[in-house]
Scaffold this motif. Structure first.
Motif, PDB file in Angstrom:
ATOM      1  N   PHE A  57      94.533   6.987  63.442  1.00  9.44           N
ATOM      2  CA  PHE A  57      95.025   7.471  61.877  1.00  9.44           C
ATOM      3  C   PHE A  57      96.227   8.411  62.972  1.00  9.44           C
ATOM      4  O   PHE A  57      96.142   9.040  63.690  1.00  9.44           O
ATOM      5  CB  PHE A  57      94.657   8.204  60.867  1.00  9.44           C
ATOM      6  N   GLN A  58      97.247   8.397  61.984  1.00  4.60           N
ATOM      7  CA  GLN A  58      98.421   9.394  62.115  1.00  4.60           C
ATOM      8  C   GLN A  58      98.495  10.205  61.115  1.00  4.60           C
ATOM      9  O   GLN A  58      97.869   9.981  60.040  1.00  4.60           O
ATOM     10  CB  GLN A  58      99.408   8.551  62.566  1.00  4.60           C
ATOM     11  N   PHE A  59      98.703  11.702  61.921  1.00  2.00           N
ATOM     12  CA  PHE A  59      99.807  12.917  60.258  1.00  2.00           C
ATOM     13  C   PHE A  59     100.853  12.605  60.407  1.00  2.00           C
ATOM     14  O   PHE A  59     101.717  12.752  61.107  1.00  2.00           O
ATOM     15  CB  PHE A  59      99.214  14.274  60.961  1.00  2.00           C
ATOM     16  N   ASN A  60     100.752  11.711  58.942  1.00  2.00           N
ATOM     17  CA  ASN A  60     102.725  12.358  58.385  1.00  2.00           C
ATOM     18  C   ASN A  60     102.367  13.407  57.281  1.00  2.00           C
ATOM     19  O   ASN A  60     102.013  12.781  55.937  1.00  2.00           O
ATOM     20  CB  ASN A  60     102.889  10.112  57.861  1.00  2.00           C
ATOM     21  N   ASN A  61     103.154  13.739  57.507  1.00  2.03           N
ATOM     22  CA  ASN A  61     103.559  15.193  56.475  1.00  2.03           C
ATOM     23  C   ASN A  61     102.081  15.475  55.600  1.00  2.03           C
ATOM     24  O   ASN A  61     101.869  15.223  54.928  1.00  2.03           O
ATOM     25  CB  ASN A  61     104.371  14.606  55.177  1.00  2.03           C
ATOM     26  N   MET A  62     101.313  15.812  56.577  1.00  2.00           N
ATOM     27  CA  MET A  62     100.324  16.344  56.312  1.00  2.00           C
ATOM     28  C   MET A  62      99.281  15.116  55.379  1.00  2.00           C
ATOM     29  O   MET A  62      97.853  15.336  54.537  1.00  2.00           O
ATOM     30  CB  MET A  62      99.929  17.060  54.481  1.00  2.00           C
ATOM     31  N   THR A  63      99.697  14.341  55.476  1.00  5.44           N
ATOM     32  CA  THR A  63      98.928  12.997  54.553  1.00  5.44           C
ATOM     33  C   THR A  63      98.110  12.027  56.082  1.00  5.44           C
ATOM     34  O   THR A  63      99.257  11.455  56.944  1.00  5.44           O
ATOM     35  CB  THR A  63     100.029  12.111  54.272  1.00  5.44           C
ATOM     36  N   GLU A  64      96.872  11.467  56.254  1.00  5.69           N
ATOM     37  CA  GLU A  64      96.451  11.347  57.241  1.00  5.69           C
ATOM     38  C   GLU A  64      96.685   9.368  57.164  1.00  5.69           C
ATOM     39  O   GLU A  64      96.353   9.098  55.499  1.00  5.69           O
ATOM     40  CB  GLU A  64      95.277  10.591  56.908  1.00  5.69           C
ATOM     41  N   THR A  65      97.922   8.515  57.301  1.00  9.43           N
ATOM     42  CA  THR A  65      97.672   7.346  57.458  1.00  9.43           C
ATOM     43  C   THR A  65      97.367   6.502  58.347  1.00  9.43           C
ATOM     44  O   THR A  65      97.174   6.949  59.821  1.00  9.43           O
ATOM     45  CB  THR A  65      99.382   7.257  58.189  1.00  9.43           C
ATOM     46  N   THR A  90      97.890   8.685  68.404  1.00 17.75           N
ATOM     47  CA  THR A  90      97.262   8.986  66.574  1.00 17.75           C
ATOM     48  C   THR A  90      96.318   9.447  67.900  1.00 17.75           C
ATOM     49  O   THR A  90      95.732   9.634  68.631  1.00 17.75           O
ATOM     50  CB  THR A  90      96.178   7.272  67.083  1.00 17.75           C
ATOM     51  N   THR A  91      94.835   9.652  66.237  1.00 19.34           N
ATOM     52  CA  THR A  91      93.783  10.356  67.010  1.00 19.34           C
ATOM     53  C   THR A  91      92.213   8.978  66.113  1.00 19.34           C
ATOM     54  O   THR A  91      92.549   8.335  65.414  1.00 19.34           O
ATOM     55  CB  THR A  91      93.131  11.451  65.491  1.00 19.34           C
ATOM     56  N   SER A 166      95.304   2.381  52.348  1.00 14.97           N
ATOM     57  CA  SER A 166      96.289   2.972  53.673  1.00 14.97           C
ATOM     58  C   SER A 166      96.716   2.640  54.746  1.00 14.97           C
ATOM     59  O   SER A 166      97.626   2.004  55.250  1.00 14.97           O
ATOM     60  CB  SER A 166      95.489   4.482  54.035  1.00 14.97           C
TER      61      SER A 166
END
Length: 182
Positions: A57-65, A90-91, A166
């Motif tokens: 995942f990636q963090f976009n505006n405090m949201t996990e995508t 990504t993580t 997602s």
């Protein structure tokens, strides 16, 4: 799954090749939410998932995508980071208790130097096809869901609707409606 079966999924390997592979891989265990690859870290290994599951995942505006969902009996890594040796954007985290076989790039090169059979491991680097197909084709939500069910049928049994939605880049409500009509 035996080491021979893991290797046979990508090519033909002798008994000696199997032993070499076993000498060059490390078995690792992860608990739920353990991080396998941190954001900003350069991916140095490929992992074969023996059991459990992972999400990338990636963090976009405090949201996990969700970028990818990984299941047992598949190879996992961060493609751009590994191939280009750049920091990961990504993580990769364990979704549940999981076991993997780790093969570092250094050990992969060592295996290839010892046996040309290991060149067939290059097939594992072509796994971005699922994501490419999903997002390079203008698929509607039903087509996306059907594609992922065929490509990775266990996803719908392992991961919650919110994570699958997602990954498919659709709203969870839309995915719930699609699933209800199936």
């Amino acid at each position: 799954m035996s080491t021979q079966e893991i290797l046979n999924s990508v090519g033909q390997f002798s008994a000696n090749d199997v032993l070499l592979f076993e000498e060059h891989t490390i078995r690792k265990s992860f608990h739920k939410n353990d991080v396998l690859l941190h954001l900003g870290e350069i991916c140095q290994s490929v992992y074969f998932i023996l059991s459990g599951s992972f999400f990338q995942f990636q963090f976009n505006n405090m949201t996990e995508t969700i970028i990818d969902l990984h299941l047992p009996q598949e190879w996992m890594f961060n493609h751009p980071s590994l191939i280009n040796q750049v920091p990961s954007d990504t993580t990769i985290k364990a979704f549940e208790k999981s076991d993997v076989l780790e093969l570092s790039l250094i050990n992969l090169h060592g295996l290839i130097a010892r046996s040309q059979s290991f060149l067939s491991l290059a097939k594992i680097f072509d796994q971005t096809n699922n994501r490419t197909y999903l997002f390079d084709n203008a698929l509607n939500p039903i087509q996306k869901y059907n594609y992922i069910k065929n490509a990775k049928p266990l996803i719908v049994q392992v991961f919650p609707v919110k994570m699958i939605a997602s990954y498919l880049k659709i709203a969870p409500e839309t995915l719930s409606r699609v699933r209800a009509n199936h």
